[in-house]
Write a protein that holds these residues in place. Structure first.
Motif, PDB file in Angstrom:
ATOM      1  N   TRP A 319      42.685  38.349  35.787  1.00  0.00           N
ATOM      2  CA  TRP A 319      41.733  38.551  36.885  1.00  0.00           C
ATOM      3  C   TRP A 319      40.319  38.403  36.331  1.00  0.00           C
ATOM      4  N   LEU A 320      39.527  37.596  37.017  1.00  0.00           N
ATOM      5  CA  LEU A 320      38.140  37.359  36.633  1.00  0.00           C
ATOM      6  C   LEU A 320      37.220  37.966  37.690  1.00  0.00           C
ATOM      7  N   TYR A 321      36.313  38.844  37.265  1.00  0.00           N
ATOM      8  CA  TYR A 321      35.310  39.442  38.139  1.00  0.00           C
ATOM      9  C   TYR A 321      33.935  38.968  37.664  1.00  0.00           C
ATOM     10  N   PHE A 322      33.084  38.596  38.622  1.00  0.00           N
ATOM     11  CA  PHE A 322      31.788  38.049  38.225  1.00  0.00           C
ATOM     12  C   PHE A 322      30.696  38.487  39.192  1.00  0.00           C
ATOM     13  N   ALA A 323      29.455  38.494  38.683  1.00  0.00           N
ATOM     14  CA  ALA A 323      28.275  38.867  39.467  1.00  0.00           C
ATOM     15  C   ALA A 323      27.068  38.150  38.862  1.00  0.00           C
ATOM     16  N   PRO A 324      26.046  37.846  39.700  1.00  0.00           N
ATOM     17  CA  PRO A 324      24.926  37.040  39.211  1.00  0.00           C
ATOM     18  C   PRO A 324      23.814  37.869  38.587  1.00  0.00           C
ATOM     19  N   CYS A 325      23.113  37.268  37.630  1.00  0.00           N
ATOM     20  CA  CYS A 325      21.794  37.719  37.184  1.00  0.00           C
ATOM     21  C   CYS A 325      20.801  36.770  37.845  1.00  0.00           C
ATOM     22  N   SER A 326      20.240  37.175  38.965  1.00  0.00           N
ATOM     23  CA  SER A 326      19.542  36.249  39.847  1.00  0.00           C
ATOM     24  C   SER A 326      18.276  35.659  39.242  1.00  0.00           C
ATOM     25  N   THR A 327      17.551  36.428  38.420  1.00  0.00           N
ATOM     26  CA  THR A 327      16.248  35.942  37.936  1.00  0.00           C
ATOM     27  C   THR A 327      16.375  34.686  37.084  1.00  0.00           C
ATOM     28  N   PRO A 328      17.236  34.682  36.033  1.00  0.00           N
ATOM     29  CA  PRO A 328      17.363  33.435  35.270  1.00  0.00           C
ATOM     30  C   PRO A 328      18.423  32.503  35.842  1.00  0.00           C
ATOM     31  N   GLY A 329      19.161  32.941  36.892  1.00  0.00           N
ATOM     32  CA  GLY A 329      20.219  32.107  37.438  1.00  0.00           C
ATOM     33  C   GLY A 329      21.492  32.142  36.612  1.00  0.00           C
ATOM     34  N   TRP A 330      21.690  33.204  35.797  1.00  0.00           N
ATOM     35  CA  TRP A 330      22.884  33.331  34.975  1.00  0.00           C
ATOM     36  C   TRP A 330      23.948  34.142  35.718  1.00  0.00           C
ATOM     37  N   SER A 331      25.112  34.290  35.098  1.00  0.00           N
ATOM     38  CA  SER A 331      26.197  35.034  35.729  1.00  0.00           C
ATOM     39  C   SER A 331      27.002  35.758  34.663  1.00  0.00           C
ATOM     40  N   VAL A 332      27.400  37.009  34.986  1.00  0.00           N
ATOM     41  CA  VAL A 332      28.194  37.847  34.088  1.00  0.00           C
ATOM     42  C   VAL A 332      29.635  37.848  34.587  1.00  0.00           C
ATOM     43  N   GLY A 333      30.588  37.743  33.672  1.00  0.00           N
ATOM     44  CA  GLY A 333      31.990  37.767  34.047  1.00  0.00           C
ATOM     45  C   GLY A 333      32.805  38.629  33.094  1.00  0.00           C
ATOM     46  N   VAL A 334      33.899  39.180  33.613  1.00  0.00           N
ATOM     47  CA  VAL A 334      34.848  39.946  32.802  1.00  0.00           C
ATOM     48  C   VAL A 334      36.251  39.472  33.165  1.00  0.00           C
ATOM     49  N   ILE A 335      37.076  39.219  32.141  1.00  0.00           N
ATOM     50  CA  ILE A 335      38.450  38.774  32.334  1.00  0.00           C
ATOM     51  C   ILE A 335      39.373  39.918  31.932  1.00  0.00           C
ATOM     52  N   TYR A 336      40.271  40.307  32.845  1.00  0.00           N
ATOM     53  CA  TYR A 336      41.238  41.357  32.572  1.00  0.00           C
ATOM     54  C   TYR A 336      42.656  40.776  32.623  1.00  0.00           C
ATOM     55  N   PRO A 337      43.515  41.103  31.661  1.00  0.00           N
ATOM     56  CA  PRO A 337      44.934  40.733  31.785  1.00  0.00           C
ATOM     57  C   PRO A 337      45.553  41.508  32.943  1.00  0.00           C
ATOM     58  N   GLU A 338      46.227  40.793  33.817  1.00  0.00           N
ATOM     59  CA  GLU A 338      46.828  41.458  34.971  1.00  0.00           C
ATOM     60  C   GLU A 338      47.830  42.519  34.535  1.00  0.00           C
ATOM     61  N   LYS A 339      48.542  42.253  33.445  1.00  0.00           N
ATOM     62  CA  LYS A 339      49.531  43.219  32.955  1.00  0.00           C
ATOM     63  C   LYS A 339      48.864  44.530  32.577  1.00  0.00           C
ATOM     64  N   MET A 340      47.692  44.460  31.923  1.00  0.00           N
ATOM     65  CA  MET A 340      46.986  45.679  31.545  1.00  0.00           C
ATOM     66  C   MET A 340      46.335  46.330  32.754  1.00  0.00           C
ATOM     67  N   LEU A 341      45.804  45.497  33.655  1.00  0.00           N
ATOM     68  CA  LEU A 341      45.102  46.024  34.824  1.00  0.00           C
ATOM     69  C   LEU A 341      46.039  46.827  35.714  1.00  0.00           C
ATOM     70  N   MET A 342      47.290  46.372  35.799  1.00  0.00           N
ATOM     71  CA  MET A 342      48.255  47.014  36.688  1.00  0.00           C
ATOM     72  C   MET A 342      49.213  47.948  35.941  1.00  0.00           C
ATOM     73  N   LYS A 343      48.966  48.178  34.647  1.00  0.00           N
ATOM     74  CA  LYS A 343      49.892  48.980  33.853  1.00  0.00           C
ATOM     75  C   LYS A 343      50.033  50.394  34.399  1.00  0.00           C
ATOM     76  N   GLN A 344      48.897  51.042  34.656  1.00  0.00           N
ATOM     77  CA  GLN A 344      48.943  52.412  35.159  1.00  0.00           C
ATOM     78  C   GLN A 344      49.593  52.472  36.536  1.00  0.00           C
ATOM     79  N   LEU A 345      49.346  51.436  37.354  1.00  0.00           N
ATOM     80  CA  LEU A 345      49.956  51.404  38.679  1.00  0.00           C
ATOM     81  C   LEU A 345      51.471  51.261  38.571  1.00  0.00           C
TER      82      LEU A 345
END
Length: 687
Positions: A319-345
């Motif tokens: 799963w990739l989650y992303f959001a912009p840094c609007s001033t320079p036009g950049w973007s931040v992203g985080v990649i999570y393994p679905e297996k780890m993300l849903m492990k507790q569930l």
């Protein structure tokens, strides 16, 4: 083998009740499992998305600070033209001040071309950075080994004629991956003279990017405005040893061969997708999805996506989650393994499943014990009779098909219970209908509020004016409306209106009006012509003969000129900066929705510095107290007279507070809507 109806009452009850309860329990478990999974999945996703958005805002906050500091620094250079000693002191002072606000700041430079009088025919670049002991150090750079006048951070501002954020690059002197805000230094005639560079280290930004990981096992990355990886997923850019030079006329040493790996990251999210396209295990749909995500990130969008190409293990979704840094036009992203993300569930589902099995076993045992103890038919029927007599009409009656006394008694109870249950069902149905109506009204209220423009914050950064807007309906839904939006870069439209009547019909008419004003404003910008068009559309099929009083204004943010049209609405007030109160009592026609083909004119006024325009509906002046006295226009004038020179939110708050004090707890009879606009003539220059 005995037939079922010939079995003992205890056995019948055990079989029937256990089967029924098991079915209900199984259905409840399946439903609860699905709902809990959806709820927790949504919460996990919201937490991950919120974390990346907060990190993006934190990173983005440093860029405007740097740009503002650079502009002020360049302005001092252009105005005072200091000598080299003064420049060194300015560099040290500015570096110390900004470093505390922007930890990623790694250096500041002043650079002039060799033909500039300051350079006197030689390279002239002063650069401040942090020395090995952490102290600020100023060095002078430039020469055949460090020809800064050929670097992008120096060349591009001159070519583009404006200050810019550079793409990430590797500086051969600082031996750091960095990005630079290149601020132009201009001559008195506006021509290019030099550049002030404020450097942000990608390692420093990378440490801030790590805050985007909400769960501790994600892989963070940072994209530039052209899709280049400034920080790769799961790692931060390496920093070479800072072998800074400190000489009077220094050239940056060439990089040794083993350090040439510290080049700028040229990989982009699109080149990554292109490289994956050649893989034997690539999926064209996943590649297309990755490219779409890349485009969305470069477009400044916020979101998330499920991908199967970014994993280090084959066939593992991420799963990739992303959001912009609007001033320079950049973007931040985080990649999570679905297996780890849903492990507790998944663990929670196993726990719930185990508890469900245990619950079923306990239920079977409990039912068997209770039925064995209370199996006597007469005792059971006596209990049923007592239960029904106390109002529990849904108490189950044993189904006895035999013709003995118990069977006949059971039939009699069934008949009596049926009639009582029918009466209770009718009562419950009527209650459910009433609750449904109340629920639908609440949904309608939420939908109506969503139609209005959001006020958090009120507007994007607009130094030319500030705004306050409020709609407080008298019922769950109401017929008042307000709206505001930019027609183009310099013309801002603001609207207030009051639909006849109250409740759902007024709310529907308000929604139609709100929709028309948005759609028609894209075709027509003149207030009179725009209102004439909306009026003709409202008149059509208006069998209920509803109407809306309407005021529409268009503000030229450069001059303060307002062109407005008043269609039967309450005249607004102008609270002038000098303290005078002026009433705009010009009306250009009747309310909308009444007269077909009505042509509406317009008028113009000019707002001066500090002038505030106060618009309201009749719910303000016609508010009543327990003695049925109206608040009145004079009371409104008195509030405005006391609030001259204040901000719109204070003016609006004082009006609402004055109305509430006057009402003294009396029920609100009509919708209350306010829109207060304050113009700042000097805001354009400030911006």
């Amino acid at each position: 083998m005995k037939r079922f109806r010939d079995l003992s009452l205890t056995v019948k009850l055990n079989i029937a009740l256990i089967t029924l309860l098991a079915a209900i329990f199984a259905f409840s478990f399946i439903w609860m499992r699905r709902e809990v999974r959806n709820l927790l999945t949504g919460e996990i996703s919201r937490t991950a998305q919120m974390s990346v958005e907060l990190a993006a805002r934190k990173i983005n906050a440093g860029f405007p600070v740097v740009a503002t500091g650079a502009a002020e620094f360049a302005s001092v250079l252009e105005t005072l033209e200091p000598d080299e000693a003064d420049m060194r002191r300015m560099l040290e002072r500015t570096y110390r001040q900004l470093k505390t606000q922007v930890p990623a700041l790694c250096g500041i430079s002043i650079a002039y071309p060799p033909d500039d009088p300051v350079a006197a025919g030689r390279y002239f670049m002063l650069y401040i950075h942090e020395g090995p002991a952490g102290e600020p150090r100023v060095v002078r750079l430039g020469g055949p080994g460090y020809q800064y006048d050929k670097f992008d951070w120096f060349v591009l501002p001159e070519l583009l004629g404006r200050s810019i954020w550079t793409e990430p690059y590797f500086d051969t002197y600082a031996r750091l991956h960095m990005t630079t805000w290149s601020q132009l230094i201009r001559k008195p005639d506006g021509q290019f003279r030099g550049v002030v560079g404020f450097d942000l280290s990608l390692a420093g930004l990378g440490r801030m990017v790590k805050d985007a990981d909400a769960y501790g096992y994600g892989e963070e990355f940072l994209l530039s405005r052209f899709g280049r990886f400034a920080v790769f997923p799961g790692e931060m850019p390496a920093e070479a040893e800072n072998d800074w030079l400190e000489t009077t006329e220094a050239e940056a040493p060439p990089l040794p061969a083993e350090d040439r790996r510290h080049h700028v990251y040229n990989t982009t999210i699109f080149s990554m997708a292109d490289a994956m396209a050649g893989s034997a295990f690539s999926d064209s749909l996943e590649l297309s999805k990755l490219r779409r995500v890349g485009k969305a990130m470069l477009a400044g969008e916020t979101g998330h996506a499920r991908l199967g190409l970014l994993s280090r293990e084959r066939d593992e979704a991420q799963w990739l989650y992303f959001a912009p840094c609007s001033t320079p036009g950049w973007s931040v992203g985080v990649i999570y393994p679905e297996k780890m993300l849903m492990k507790q569930l998944d663990q929670l589902e196993w726990q719930i499943g185990s508890l469900a099995v245990l619950g079923i076993l306990m239920m079977v045992l409990t039912v068997a014990v209770i039925n064995r103890r209370f199996s006597h038919p007469l005792v059971r029927l006596a209990g049923v009779a007592q239960s029904i007599g106390s109002g529990n009409f849904n108490t189950p009656v044993p189904a006895v098909r035999g013709l003995d006394e118990i069977g006949r008694l059971s039939s009699a109870f069934h008949s009596m219970q049926h009639e009582l249950k029918r009466y209770v069902d009718e009562l419950q149905e009527n209650t459910a209908i009433r609750q449904k109506i109340e629920s639908e009204l609440e949904v309608a209220r939420q939908i109506q509020r969503s139609i209005l423009p959001a006020m958090l914050p009120p507007l994007p950064e607009t130094p030319e004016f500030s705004l306050f807007a409020l709609l407080r309906p008298a019922r769950a839904v109401g017929g008042d409306l307000y709206d505001f939006f930019f027609l183009d870069e310099f013309h801002w439209c603001f609207i207030i209106g009051d639909v006849s009547g109250k409740g759902v019909p007024a709310a529907l008419f308000m929604a139609v009006t709100q929709t028309l004003q948005r759609s028609e404003s894209e075709k027509q910008h003149s207030p009179g012509a725009l209102i004439s068009r909306i009026n003709n559309l409202l008149v059509r099929n208006n069998d209920s003969m509803m109407f809306v009083t309407y005021f529409l204004g268009v503000l030229d943010i450069r001059t303060g000129e307002v062109e407005y049209t008043n269609a039967g609405h309450n005249p607004p007030y102008i609270l002038q900066g000098c303290g005078e109160l002026k009433l705009l009592n010009t009306r250009h026609g009747p309310a909308l929705g009444v007269v077909e083909n009505q042509e509406y004119g317009s008028s113009r006024i000019t707002l001066e510095e500090g002038d505030a325009l106060v618009l309201y509906t009749d719910g303000v002046v016609e508010a009543m107290n327990p003695e049925f006295h109206e608040f009145g226009a004079e009371s409104l004038r008195q509030v405005l007279a006391r609030d001259r020179g204040l901000e719109p939110r204070i003016i609006g708050g004082d009006i609402v507070a004055a109305v509430d004090r006057f009402a003294d707890g009396a029920e609100q009879a009509d919708d209350i809507t306010l829109l207060v606009l304050k113009y700042r003539k000097n805001g354009i220059a400030a911006g």
